[in-house]
Motif scaffolding. Structure first.
Motif, mmCIF file in Angstrom:
data_model
loop_
_atom_site.group_PDB
_atom_site.id
_atom_site.type_symbol
_atom_site.label_atom_id
_atom_site.label_comp_id
_atom_site.label_asym_id
_atom_site.label_seq_id
_atom_site.Cartn_x
_atom_site.Cartn_y
_atom_site.Cartn_z
ATOM 1 N N VAL A 124 7.028 5.821 11.665
ATOM 2 C CA VAL A 124 7.523 4.279 11.702
ATOM 3 C C VAL A 124 6.267 3.890 13.033
ATOM 4 O O VAL A 124 6.101 4.243 13.974
ATOM 5 N N TYR A 125 5.486 2.878 12.282
ATOM 6 C CA TYR A 125 5.029 2.335 13.267
ATOM 7 C C TYR A 125 5.266 0.598 13.879
ATOM 8 O O TYR A 125 6.179 -0.562 12.507
ATOM 9 N N ALA B 63 6.556 -0.946 9.818
ATOM 10 C CA ALA B 63 5.379 -0.002 8.664
ATOM 11 C C ALA B 63 6.295 1.311 8.861
ATOM 12 O O ALA B 63 6.264 1.875 9.979
ATOM 13 N N SER B 64 6.109 1.984 7.846
ATOM 14 C CA SER B 64 6.569 3.339 8.169
ATOM 15 C C SER B 64 5.990 4.388 7.033
ATOM 16 O O SER B 64 4.637 3.269 5.639
ATOM 17 N N SER B 65 5.448 5.754 7.080
ATOM 18 C CA SER B 65 4.428 6.312 6.474
ATOM 19 C C SER B 65 4.625 8.042 6.652
ATOM 20 O O SER B 65 5.736 8.182 6.545
ATOM 21 N N PRO B 66 4.597 8.426 4.983
ATOM 22 C CA PRO B 66 5.043 9.406 4.742
ATOM 23 C C PRO B 66 4.069 11.274 5.359
ATOM 24 O O PRO B 66 4.976 11.803 5.532
ATOM 25 N N THR B 67 3.087 10.200 6.405
ATOM 26 C CA THR B 67 2.831 12.088 6.780
ATOM 27 C C THR B 67 1.691 10.649 8.266
ATOM 28 O O THR B 67 1.884 12.476 9.239
ATOM 29 N N GLY B 68 1.765 9.211 8.778
ATOM 30 C CA GLY B 68 1.851 9.928 9.960
ATOM 31 C C GLY B 68 -0.054 9.797 10.065
ATOM 32 O O GLY B 68 -0.417 9.414 11.043
ATOM 33 N N GLN B 69 -0.613 9.834 8.943
ATOM 34 C CA GLN B 69 -1.951 10.824 9.435
ATOM 35 C C GLN B 69 -2.693 8.843 9.486
ATOM 36 O O GLN B 69 -2.438 8.442 8.358
#
Lengths: 115, 111
Positions: A32-33, A93-99
Motif C-alpha cells: 500500500v502506498y 494505491a496498491s500493488s501486488p509486488t511492491g516493486q
C-alpha cells in the motif's frame, strides 16, 4: 468491487482535530502506498507499507502524521492536530509486488478539508 | 532528488488529431515508466506502462521511451473530447520505492 477502497470520500475537520483516512487494497495486493495531491499539483509520495511494516516513510512529515497497515483490516493514515495546510486529496494505491516496476492501482481518494 | 518534469499546459488539440504529451526525468536509474489519466476531481487511472526503449502501442495510445535522452512520451491518436483530462507521467526505479509523479499536463480536445 475488487478495486482499492478508500473512505471516507470527503472529510471535514476543524484545526486541531484528528483525521483518520482508511484504505483497503485490491484483493491479492499486500503493498500500500499513500500519496497527497494539492490543487494543481502532482501526486507526492508519502509512505509505503506492507502488512504490519512501514517500508518507506521518507515522504511523510515527521510530526503529526503516522500510518499503519495491520495484519487485519485496512491501512490507516492518521493526521493529528490538523492545520489548514493539510487540506488536500489523499490517495491510496496498491500493488501486488511492491516493486517499482509494478503499476499502482489507485482508490478514489479522500478529500480532506480543514476549516 | 528524483524529478519528473511535464509541461503543465493546457495543451489544446482538435478532435481527431494526434495529441503528443512529453515527460523528462532526472534519475538515470529509472526503469519503469507509467502514464496515468486523471479527470478533474477523480483518481488517477493507469493508461500505459513501458519498461524498454522504443514504442509500445495499445489501441489509440502509444508510449515512447528513450532512456538515453531520459524522455518518455504518450501519443493519443484520433483524439476524442473524452480524452480531455490531466495526464500524469510517473517513473519508478524498480526497487521498493514509490513512483515519482510529474505535475501533469492538462489536455483539452476541442470538438
Amino acid at each position: 468491487n475488487a478495486g482499492v477502497m478508500q473512505n471516507p470520500r470527503h472529510l471535514v475537520r476543524r484545526r486541531g482535530q484528528e483525521a483518520r483516512l482508511r484504505c483497503s487494497p485490491m484483493k491479492g495486493h499486500s503493498h500500500v502506498y499513500w500519496y497527497r495531491q494539492l490543487p494543481e499539483e502532482g501526486l507526492k509520495f508519502m509512505v509505503y507499507l506492507q502488512k504490519e511494516n512501514i517500508i518507506d516513510e521518507s515522504g511523510m512529515p515527521k510530526e503529526r502524521f503516522s500510518a499503519e497497515f495491520p495484519k487485519e483490516g485496512p491501512s490507516i493514515l492518521r493526521i493529528q492536530q490538523v492545520v489548514r495546510g493539510d487540506s488536500a486529496a489523499y490517495f491510496c494505491a496498491s500493488s501486488p509486488t511492491g516493486q517499482g516496476n509494478s503499476p499502482l492501482h489507485f482508490g478514489n481518494g479522500t478529500r480532506l478539508t480543514v476549516t | 532528488q528524483k524529478e519528473v518534469e511535464q509541461n503543465s499546459g493546457p495543451l489544446s488539440v482538435p478532435e481527431g488529431a494526434i495529441a503528443s504529451l512529453n515527460c523528462t526525468y532526472s534519475d538515470r536509474g529509472s526503469q519503469s515508466f507509467f502514464w496515468y489519466r486523471q479527470y478533474s476531481g477523480k483518481s488517477p487511472e493507469l493508461i500505459m506502462f513501458i519498461y524498454s526503449n522504443g514504442d509500445k502501442e495499445d489501441g489509440r495510445f502509444t508510449a515512447q521511451l528513450n532512456k538515453a535522452s531520459q524522455y518518455v512520451s504518450l501519443l493519443i491518436r484520433d483524439s476524442q473530447p473524452s480524452d480531455s483530462a490531466t495526464y500524469l507521467c510517473a517513473v519508478g526505479r524498480g526497487g521498493a520505492d514509490g513512483l515519482t509523479f510529474g505535475k501533469g499536463t492538462h489536455l483539452i480536445i476541442q470538438p
